[in-house]
Motif scaffolding. Structure first.
Motif, PDB file in Angstrom:
ATOM      1  N   THR A 296     -11.705   2.390  18.387  1.00 29.99           N
ATOM      2  CA  THR A 296     -10.623   1.588  17.826  1.00 29.99           C
ATOM      3  C   THR A 296     -10.160   0.625  18.919  1.00 29.99           C
ATOM      4  OG1 THR A 296      -8.906   3.118  18.577  1.00 29.99           O
ATOM      5  CG2 THR A 296      -9.868   3.515  16.376  1.00 29.99           C
ATOM      6  N   ASP A 339     -21.803  -5.387   8.414  1.00 24.96           N
ATOM      7  CA  ASP A 339     -20.613  -4.539   8.536  1.00 24.96           C
ATOM      8  C   ASP A 339     -20.300  -4.234  10.005  1.00 24.96           C
ATOM      9  OD1 ASP A 339     -20.239  -4.464   5.822  1.00 24.96           O
ATOM     10  OD2 ASP A 339     -21.199  -2.514   5.538  1.00 24.96           O
ATOM     11  N   ASP A 340     -21.357  -3.993  10.798  1.00 26.88           N
ATOM     12  CA  ASP A 340     -21.142  -3.742  12.221  1.00 26.88           C
ATOM     13  C   ASP A 340     -20.542  -4.974  12.898  1.00 26.88           C
ATOM     14  OD1 ASP A 340     -22.095  -1.136  12.189  1.00 26.88           O
ATOM     15  OD2 ASP A 340     -24.164  -1.741  12.614  1.00 26.88           O
ATOM     16  N   GLU A 342     -18.756  -7.324  11.511  1.00 27.27           N
ATOM     17  CA  GLU A 342     -17.382  -7.484  11.042  1.00 27.27           C
ATOM     18  C   GLU A 342     -16.449  -6.539  11.790  1.00 27.27           C
ATOM     19  OE1 GLU A 342     -15.974  -9.412   8.686  1.00 27.27           O
ATOM     20  OE2 GLU A 342     -17.757 -10.473   7.972  1.00 27.27           O
ATOM     21  N   LYS A 343     -16.866  -5.282  11.927  1.00 27.61           N
ATOM     22  CA  LYS A 343     -15.997  -4.332  12.621  1.00 27.61           C
ATOM     23  C   LYS A 343     -15.877  -4.685  14.099  1.00 27.61           C
ATOM     24  CE  LYS A 343     -14.883   0.290  14.048  1.00 27.61           C
ATOM     25  NZ  LYS A 343     -15.059   1.750  13.963  1.00 27.61           N
ATOM     26  N   VAL A 347     -12.308  -5.482  15.847  1.00 28.79           N
ATOM     27  CA  VAL A 347     -11.792  -4.663  16.943  1.00 28.79           C
ATOM     28  C   VAL A 347     -11.564  -5.521  18.183  1.00 28.79           C
ATOM     29  CG1 VAL A 347     -12.383  -2.810  18.555  1.00 28.79           C
ATOM     30  CG2 VAL A 347     -12.758  -2.489  16.109  1.00 28.79           C
TER      31      VAL A 347
END
Length: 357
Positions: A296, A339-340, A342-343, A347
């Motif tokens: 996170t 998706d990776d 985007e995350k 972050v």
């Protein structure tokens, strides 16, 4: 304190518009050109380095599309002599090498539809946000010379003539790219992507010496210097960072996610690098999907603070570390999922905001 963030490397999208939306949303300060290797061959790392070689007639394609330098091909010696003349002296009908390199067929960025779209957005002032900096990335000549092969399957690096030609060719591309970015109203930085730096000191690569690496780094920095852009080098593996830290490069990008310990071995050199105004790009956001799933912004902030404390205890000034910091992913997401990406970018954005508090 305003922590700068940007991407490092490529993205996994099929369309320029998808990449544009992500960059504008998450990296508005240092606007980086989108490289999409899954969407077009021109954006692939080695293809970037080979665009001038292709135009010069020095490349042969294997059935699977792999590019090789076939020294036994008809007309190769003549084409090689001509290309060396262009790189060395600006002969063959042009006054300067940069004129030949400005041809649409000679520069990967000219060939890439994604770079052309990005450039058009900048010209038309249609980018969604106003950046503070522009950033582009170019395949490093060391990496290209190590992983492009000849007709016998040997790296070009093994041949001193071809190795030097790769360096000269990349230097001209860097000059063109830096000059192109400086036509806009924002300051700019050009990163040389050198994953091949991990070979330095490896027993499997005895030919990769510190002297050669220094020559490559200094030549690329000198090529960018007249353009007024900052020069950066990126390596997502371990290497002898003292060579980079004592070189004239302006920005050093390292993998702080996995390889901080190897970078932290050189606190004195890090301090000297910062003292002369150098910037450190901390690749703190992982690109490995399993690692990325666990992090996170808060956990990465804690990890980053711990790394800063390690260097401060070793004598590196903490205020300089924080003031001269750029936050990035550890590497590109081009081989990962959307998706990776985007995350990872989300972050990264959140981490930048936390570090600013």
């Amino acid at each position: 304190m305003n922590i700068m963030i940007t991407g490092m490397g490529s993205l996994p999208y099929e369309s320029y518009e998808e990449a544009k939306a992500l960059i504008a949303r998450c990296c508005p300060e240092i606007l980086h050109s989108p490289q999409l290797p899954e969407a077009c061959r021109e954006d692939q790392l080695l293809e970037q380095a080979l665009a001038p070689w292709d135009r010069a007639g020095l490349i042969r394609r294997l059935p699977d599309g792999t590019a090789i330098v076939d020294r036994k091909a008809d007309g190769f010696d003549e084409a090689l002599l001509r290309f060396r003349s262009i790189c060395n002296y600006g002969e063959c009908g042009v006054d300067e090498p940069i004129e030949w390199y400005s041809n649409d067929e000679s520069i990967f960025a000219q060939q890439s539809p994604n770079y052309r779209s990005w450039r058009q957005d900048l010209r038309d002032d249609t980018w969604p946000v106003r950046p503070s900096w522009l950033k582009a990335q170019l395949a490093g000549p060391l990496t290209a010379a190590l992983f492009v092969k000849d007709e016998k399957g040997k790296p070009l690096f093994d041949n001193p003539q071809l190795r030097e030609l790769m360096l000269m060719s990349a230097a001209h591309q860097a000059t063109w790219l830096g000059s192109d970015l400086r036509q806009y109203c924002w300051p700019a930085m050009v990163f040389i992507d050198e994953p091949g730096l991990y070979t330095l000191g490896k027993i499997e690569y005895p030919m990769v010496t510190a002297e050669i690496v220094r020559e490559f780094i200094e030549t690329m920095t000198e090529a960018l210097s007249p353009t007024g852009t900052l020069s950066g080098v990126h390596c997502c593996g371990n290497t002898d960072w003292s060579l980079m830290l004592t070189s004239p490069i302006h920005i050093i990008s390292f993998d702080a996610s996995r390889h901080f310990e190897s970078f932290a071995r050189y606190p004195e050199a890090i301090g000297s690098f910062l003292f002369r105004g150098g910037l450190l790009a901390w690749g703190i956001v992982p690109t490995d999907p399993d690692e990325l799933a666990k992090v996170t912004a808060e956990s990465l902030q804690q990890k980053l603070q711990g790394q800063l404390e390690v260097l401060e205890k070793a004598g590196v000034p903490g205020d300089a570390l924080r003031r001269q910091m750029i936050l990035t992913p550890a590497c590109g997401y081009g081989s990962r999922s959307a998706d990776d990406a985007e995350k990872g970018y989300a972050v990264l954005r959140e981490l930048g905001e936390l570090m600013d508090q």
